[in-house]
Design a protein around this motif. Structure first.
Motif, mmCIF file in Angstrom:
data_model
loop_
_atom_site.group_PDB
_atom_site.id
_atom_site.type_symbol
_atom_site.label_atom_id
_atom_site.label_comp_id
_atom_site.label_asym_id
_atom_site.label_seq_id
_atom_site.Cartn_x
_atom_site.Cartn_y
_atom_site.Cartn_z
ATOM 1 N N UNK A 136 -16.999 27.951 36.271
ATOM 2 C CA UNK A 136 -18.133 28.083 37.211
ATOM 3 C C UNK A 136 -17.922 29.254 38.166
ATOM 4 N N UNK A 137 -16.704 29.414 38.653
ATOM 5 C CA UNK A 137 -16.398 30.533 39.564
ATOM 6 C C UNK A 137 -16.481 31.861 38.844
ATOM 7 N N UNK A 138 -16.100 31.869 37.571
ATOM 8 C CA UNK A 138 -16.218 33.111 36.781
ATOM 9 C C UNK A 138 -17.687 33.462 36.583
ATOM 10 N N UNK A 139 -18.497 32.428 36.351
ATOM 11 C CA UNK A 139 -19.942 32.655 36.237
ATOM 12 C C UNK A 139 -20.471 33.185 37.577
ATOM 13 N N UNK A 140 -20.035 32.558 38.673
ATOM 14 C CA UNK A 140 -20.490 32.974 40.010
ATOM 15 C C UNK A 140 -20.218 34.446 40.271
ATOM 16 N N UNK A 177 -14.840 18.758 35.273
ATOM 17 C CA UNK A 177 -13.824 19.615 34.652
ATOM 18 C C UNK A 177 -13.546 19.225 33.198
ATOM 19 N N UNK A 178 -14.615 18.814 32.507
ATOM 20 C CA UNK A 178 -14.413 18.399 31.107
ATOM 21 C C UNK A 178 -14.900 19.463 30.122
ATOM 22 N N UNK A 179 -14.135 19.618 29.049
ATOM 23 C CA UNK A 179 -14.609 20.430 27.923
ATOM 24 C C UNK A 179 -15.458 19.470 27.094
ATOM 25 N N UNK A 180 -16.756 19.701 27.049
ATOM 26 C CA UNK A 180 -17.661 18.709 26.470
ATOM 27 C C UNK A 180 -17.684 18.781 24.952
ATOM 28 N N UNK A 181 -17.491 20.004 24.437
ATOM 29 C CA UNK A 181 -17.659 20.186 22.986
ATOM 30 C C UNK A 181 -17.052 21.530 22.592
ATOM 31 N N UNK A 182 -16.263 21.532 21.512
ATOM 32 C CA UNK A 182 -15.845 22.824 20.940
ATOM 33 C C UNK A 182 -16.498 22.918 19.569
ATOM 34 N N UNK A 183 -17.152 24.042 19.316
ATOM 35 C CA UNK A 183 -17.863 24.242 18.050
ATOM 36 C C UNK A 183 -17.198 25.408 17.337
ATOM 37 N N UNK A 184 -16.078 25.144 16.634
ATOM 38 C CA UNK A 184 -15.292 26.255 16.076
ATOM 39 C C UNK A 184 -16.071 27.105 15.081
ATOM 40 N N UNK A 185 -16.967 26.452 14.321
ATOM 41 C CA UNK A 185 -17.700 27.250 13.313
ATOM 42 C C UNK A 185 -18.697 28.209 13.967
ATOM 43 N N UNK A 186 -19.097 27.874 15.192
ATOM 44 C CA UNK A 186 -20.041 28.755 15.898
ATOM 45 C C UNK A 186 -19.321 29.655 16.893
ATOM 46 N N UNK A 187 -18.005 29.509 17.032
ATOM 47 C CA UNK A 187 -17.252 30.248 18.047
ATOM 48 C C UNK A 187 -17.856 30.020 19.441
ATOM 49 N N UNK A 188 -18.040 28.750 19.765
ATOM 50 C CA UNK A 188 -18.627 28.398 21.060
ATOM 51 C C UNK A 188 -17.965 27.144 21.623
ATOM 52 N N UNK A 189 -18.017 27.001 22.935
ATOM 53 C CA UNK A 189 -17.608 25.748 23.573
ATOM 54 C C UNK A 189 -18.580 25.460 24.705
ATOM 55 N N UNK A 190 -18.832 24.161 24.913
ATOM 56 C CA UNK A 190 -19.727 23.737 26.008
ATOM 57 C C UNK A 190 -18.852 23.061 27.039
ATOM 58 N N UNK A 191 -18.850 23.616 28.236
ATOM 59 C CA UNK A 191 -17.885 23.113 29.233
ATOM 60 C C UNK A 191 -18.567 22.853 30.571
ATOM 61 N N UNK A 192 -17.912 22.008 31.366
ATOM 62 C CA UNK A 192 -18.376 21.818 32.740
ATOM 63 C C UNK A 192 -17.805 22.943 33.614
ATOM 64 N N UNK A 213 -23.349 23.407 33.640
ATOM 65 C CA UNK A 213 -22.796 23.371 32.285
ATOM 66 C C UNK A 213 -22.868 24.796 31.735
ATOM 67 N N UNK A 214 -21.863 25.169 30.950
ATOM 68 C CA UNK A 214 -21.792 26.555 30.478
ATOM 69 C C UNK A 214 -21.437 26.547 28.992
ATOM 70 N N UNK A 215 -22.234 27.257 28.172
ATOM 71 C CA UNK A 215 -21.838 27.454 26.765
ATOM 72 C C UNK A 215 -21.205 28.841 26.679
ATOM 73 N N UNK A 216 -19.895 28.853 26.397
ATOM 74 C CA UNK A 216 -19.183 30.131 26.336
ATOM 75 C C UNK A 216 -18.993 30.554 24.887
ATOM 76 N N UNK A 217 -18.906 31.847 24.719
ATOM 77 C CA UNK A 217 -18.703 32.433 23.400
ATOM 78 C C UNK A 217 -17.196 32.636 23.209
#
Ligand code: FAD
Length: 458
Positions: free
Chosen positions: A143-147, A96-111, A209-213
């Motif tokens: 993950x459930x939203x992806x499911x 359940x960790x937010x691994x990375x927020x990339x504000x300049x790319x408007x992306x986040x990499x999350x568990x 792992x999910x990279x969200x926009x």
């Protein structure tokens, strides 16, 4: 049925003692989702900490032909997260960790175990948000939203989960870890596996792992309008969309839904058909679009139209909308809830609302209708005393009638809740021979049928 000791030992070796539970009280907690399906006790609940552990658990399960049902928060409404018989639950809650927020790319990499609202609370500090907006966002996991390919309140303007995920790391049934998609906003490289896996309800692979926009948090202006009939409110939805405005949210609540919310939250909303809308953009744009929204609603016969006067009123309006499901449950203890989640092309939305109410009248049932009206999505719910088999079959007939209507106009039986167990019988009706292609994909990716068997396909 308990696990063979050798399998139990192997699972403990992968995720540690505290990662495997077989106590009855724990198994009971994970035996159901938010649908009305009978609970199914899993043989164990396994809680991995890493993607590698997920992959190892799947490889083991594949070897022993052990069904695996992935689980986020278990808030599914169609039986999607009810464990498969004789299987285990793979709960992603520890990842359940937010691994990375990339504000300049408007992306986040999350568990996958990150909770939707928690992610957005964190992103808000950087002026960003992950948009789809399920009404269950206080519990629903990424993950459930992806499911389920979840949608929600903001999907009209920003798209559903599938439109807002760029890359997935996935554990396959044979224990392989793969990465699908890229961090580029567009790519025409090979088959689009991201779109295939999203909405597959844990039957093709597990997202690790999910990279969200992301989007910038816009200025917002919320308004509500009352109408004489749900059909009139639904027609106004079409008129609003025809202006070219794309609201951040455009929701319909019928008087039954409003009554339930009033009763449970102690509110005093007029118990009339209601449209709840929100305009997103710059301060100038939301002022202008709000006025246009007001004009269109008034021309469409609105009995009242009001803007939320401040942030507190705005919060209360959306909290009320999100509480519809809970309110219905609170008011009808001991009932089974027979639900539908159809979507139709927008020009048929008013007809769909009319159809739902006339089917309810024909079946002599009290119906609640509400939903994400701007994208043609209508939810219905009937509360039926659980022991009343006759009323239950009338409620099922209502759902069947509404789904038949939706399919007859080119719509879908399930807009955002998935097939799960409840809507399996409509899959063939909606897709015809394309179901064979789905079956072939399932067989190719999960030849031993260990991933959430019995869901979506037979
Ligand atoms: C009050 C209420 C309101 C709701 N409102 C909405 C709404 O507005 N919009 C909407 O779309 N839905 C809504 N839902 C349905 C549900 O909340 C969403 O589908 C939600 O995204 C599910 O998230 P979850 O974490 O609970 O997933 P679960 O229910 O635990 O799982 C969902 C499915 O995905 C699978 N899965 C779980 N994790 C993974 C993973 N890591 N990889 C692959 N598969 C996985 C599961 O096996 C299951 O098939 C609502 C439900 C309730 C109870």
């Amino acid at each position: 049925m308990s696990l063979p000791p050798s399998v139990h030992r192997a699972l403990v070796k992968i995720v540690g003692e505290r990662g495997v539970s077989v106590e009855r009280s724990v198994l009971r907690d994970y035996s159901h989702d938010e649908s009305s399906f009978e609970p199914v006790m899993p043989r164990a609940v396994v809680k991995p900490d890493t993607a590698e552990q997920v992959a190892e658990v799947l490889a083991l399960a594949d070897r022993y032909r052990l069904p695996v049902t992935a689980r986020g928060a278990g808030s599914s409404l169609e039986g999607n997260a009810v464990p498969s018989p004789n299987g285990i639950v793979l709960s992603l809650e520890r990842m359940n960790r937010v691994l990375e927020v990339l504000p300049e790319d408007f992306q986040a990499r999350v568990q996958p175990g990150v909770v939707y609202d928690e992610l957005n609370r964190l992103l808000a500090r950087q002026g960003l948000f992950f948009a789809p907006g399920p009404a269950s966002g206080d519990v629903a996991t990424i993950g459930g939203m992806v499911g389920n390919n979840s949608g929600g309140l903001n999907a009209l303007r920003y798209g559903v989960t599938r439109d807002n995920v760029l890359r997935l790391q996935l554990a396959l049934a044979n224990g392989t870890l793969i990465s699908a998609g890229t961090r580029a906003l567009k790519s025409s490289s090979g088959y689009d596996l991201v779109r295939l896996f999203i909405g597959s309800e844990g039957t093709l692979g597990i997202a690790t792992e999910v990279v969200v926009r992301l989007h910038g948090v816009p200025e917002r202006r919320t308004a509500w309008a009352n109408f004489q009939s749900p059909e009139a409110a639904a027609s106004a939805v079409f008129e609003i969309m025809r202006t070219g405005i794309v609201p951040g949210a455009l929701e319909l609540l019928d008087p039954e839904s409003v009554r339930a919310v009033n009763a449970v939250l102690g509110l005093a909303w007029p118990e009339l058909p209601m449209l709840l809308m929100e305009f997103h953009g710059t301060p100038a744009a939301i002022r202008e679009e709000g006025e246009e929204g007001r004009r269109v609603c008034q021309e469409a016969g609105a009995l009242a139209f009001r803007f939320a006067s401040d942030g507190a009123e705005r919060e209360q309006l959306w909290a009320g909308r999100k509480a519809v499901n809970r309110a219905e449950r609170t008011l009808h203890p001991g009932c089974t809830f027979v639900k539908s989640d159809v979507a139709v092309p927008l020009s048929h939305y008013a007809q769909a609302v009319h159809q739902a109410h006339s089917l309810a009248e024909r079946q002599a049932l009290k119906l609640m209708t509400y939903g994400h009206a701007g994208d043609g999505n209508l939810h219905t719910s009937t509360a039926v005393p659980s022991a009343d088999a006759e009323a239950l079959s009338r409620a099922e007939a209502l759902v069947e009638g509404l789904i038949s209507f939706a399919l007859s106009v080119g719509g879908t039986a399930t807009a955002e809740h998935g097939i799960g167990l409840a809507k399996k019988r409509f899959l063939q009706l909606e897709h015809g021979p394309a179901v064979e292609v789905m079956q072939a994909l399932k067989t190719a990716l999960d030849p031993n049928g260990i991933l959430n068997p019995g869901k979506i396909l037979s």
